[in-house]
Design a protein around this motif. Structure first.
Motif, short mmCIF file in Angstrom:
data_model
loop_
_atom_site.label_atom_id
_atom_site.label_comp_id
_atom_site.label_asym_id
_atom_site.label_seq_id
_atom_site.Cartn_x
_atom_site.Cartn_y
_atom_site.Cartn_z
N GLU A 219 0.84 -1.19 0.00
CA GLU A 219 0.00 0.00 0.00
C GLU A 219 0.88 1.24 0.00
N ASN A 220 0.53 2.21 -0.81
CA ASN A 220 1.24 3.46 -0.85
C ASN A 220 0.53 4.45 0.05
N CYS A 221 0.98 4.55 1.29
CA CYS A 221 0.32 5.42 2.27
C CYS A 221 1.25 6.53 2.73
N ALA A 222 2.12 6.97 1.83
CA ALA A 222 3.05 8.03 2.18
C ALA A 222 2.32 9.35 2.41
N ASN A 223 1.13 9.49 1.84
CA ASN A 223 0.38 10.73 1.95
C ASN A 223 -0.74 10.61 2.97
N GLN A 224 -0.41 10.26 4.18
CA GLN A 224 -1.41 10.14 5.23
C GLN A 224 -1.70 11.52 5.83
N ALA A 225 -2.94 11.92 5.77
CA ALA A 225 -3.34 13.23 6.28
C ALA A 225 -3.68 13.13 7.76
N ASP A 226 -3.66 14.27 8.45
CA ASP A 226 -4.05 14.25 9.86
C ASP A 226 -5.56 14.09 9.97
N ILE A 227 -6.01 13.66 11.12
CA ILE A 227 -7.42 13.31 11.31
C ILE A 227 -8.34 14.53 11.14
N GLY A 228 -7.86 15.72 11.44
CA GLY A 228 -8.68 16.93 11.28
C GLY A 228 -9.03 17.18 9.82
N LEU A 229 -8.02 17.06 8.94
CA LEU A 229 -8.26 17.24 7.51
C LEU A 229 -9.17 16.15 6.98
N VAL A 230 -8.97 14.92 7.44
CA VAL A 230 -9.82 13.80 7.02
C VAL A 230 -11.26 14.06 7.45
N TYR A 231 -11.45 14.45 8.68
CA TYR A 231 -12.80 14.69 9.20
C TYR A 231 -13.50 15.78 8.40
N ARG A 232 -12.81 16.89 8.14
CA ARG A 232 -13.42 17.99 7.37
C ARG A 232 -13.75 17.55 5.95
N SER A 233 -12.86 16.79 5.34
CA SER A 233 -13.08 16.33 3.98
C SER A 233 -14.30 15.42 3.90
N LEU A 234 -14.45 14.51 4.86
CA LEU A 234 -15.59 13.60 4.87
C LEU A 234 -16.88 14.33 5.24
N LYS A 235 -16.77 15.29 6.15
CA LYS A 235 -17.95 16.03 6.60
C LYS A 235 -18.61 16.82 5.48
N TYR A 236 -17.81 17.38 4.59
CA TYR A 236 -18.35 18.25 3.55
C TYR A 236 -18.65 17.53 2.24
N SER A 237 -18.50 16.21 2.20
CA SER A 237 -18.82 15.48 0.98
C SER A 237 -19.53 14.18 1.33
N ARG A 238 -20.82 14.13 1.07
CA ARG A 238 -21.58 12.90 1.33
C ARG A 238 -21.05 11.75 0.49
N GLY B 78 -6.08 10.55 -2.13
CA GLY B 78 -5.19 11.65 -1.77
C GLY B 78 -4.97 11.76 -0.27
N LEU B 79 -5.97 11.41 0.52
CA LEU B 79 -5.86 11.46 1.98
C LEU B 79 -5.20 10.20 2.55
N GLY B 80 -5.01 9.19 1.71
CA GLY B 80 -4.41 7.95 2.19
C GLY B 80 -5.41 6.99 2.80
N LEU B 81 -6.71 7.24 2.62
CA LEU B 81 -7.75 6.38 3.19
C LEU B 81 -8.05 5.19 2.29
N ALA B 82 -7.73 5.32 1.02
CA ALA B 82 -7.98 4.25 0.05
C ALA B 82 -6.78 4.14 -0.88
N VAL B 83 -6.68 3.00 -1.53
CA VAL B 83 -5.61 2.79 -2.50
C VAL B 83 -6.25 2.36 -3.81
N ARG B 84 -5.68 2.87 -4.91
CA ARG B 84 -6.17 2.56 -6.26
C ARG B 84 -5.31 1.43 -6.82
N ILE B 85 -5.96 0.36 -7.27
CA ILE B 85 -5.25 -0.81 -7.76
C ILE B 85 -5.68 -1.07 -9.21
#
Length: 127
Positions: free
Chosen positions: A3-22, A73-80
């Protein structure tokens, strides 16, 4: 698979990103629910009742969705990329980091307790 998870974002950015996009939130939860299986973008779009363009935007970013705030981009998923019958098919899977974030957010909500409408429903104070 690595898994390429070099771009792991902090939880605050993840939370905001998920909150504003259903769309991001729905697809993220679906990927976590079926982990460790890989799911095609078309199947995810069907699950979230989204167009294919919106699903791919939430997953990898495009037009309306910023790439750095997408699930990949947030590192929550990987594209295969997979080759099926000579055609390239994009599969997606939640990462270990993505699962960790989900459980951290669930733990945070449990410790926070009922808020907003949830708190008012059980309240004995009458207005």
């Amino acid at each position: 698979m690595v898994e390429n998870c070099a771009n792991q974002a902090d939880i605050g950015l993840v939370y905001r990103s998920l909150k504003y996009s259903r769309a991001r939130m729905d697809l993220y939860h679906r990927l976590c629910d079926v982990y460790p299986l890989e799911v095609s973008g078309k199947e995810l779009a069907r699950y979230g009742n989204l167009t294919l363009a919106n699903a791919f935007g939430a997953l990898v970013g495009n037009g309306d969705y910023q790439t750095e705030k997408s699930l990949v981009g947030l590192g929550l998923a990987v594209r295969i990329p997979a080759i099926v019958d000579g055609k390239t098919l994009d599969l997606f899977r939640a990462t270990e980091y993505g699962l960790e974030i989900k459980y951290r957010m669930m733990d945070y909500r449990q410790r926070l307790g009922p808020t907003g409408a949830e708190a008012r429903v059980g309240s004995s104070v009458k207005v």
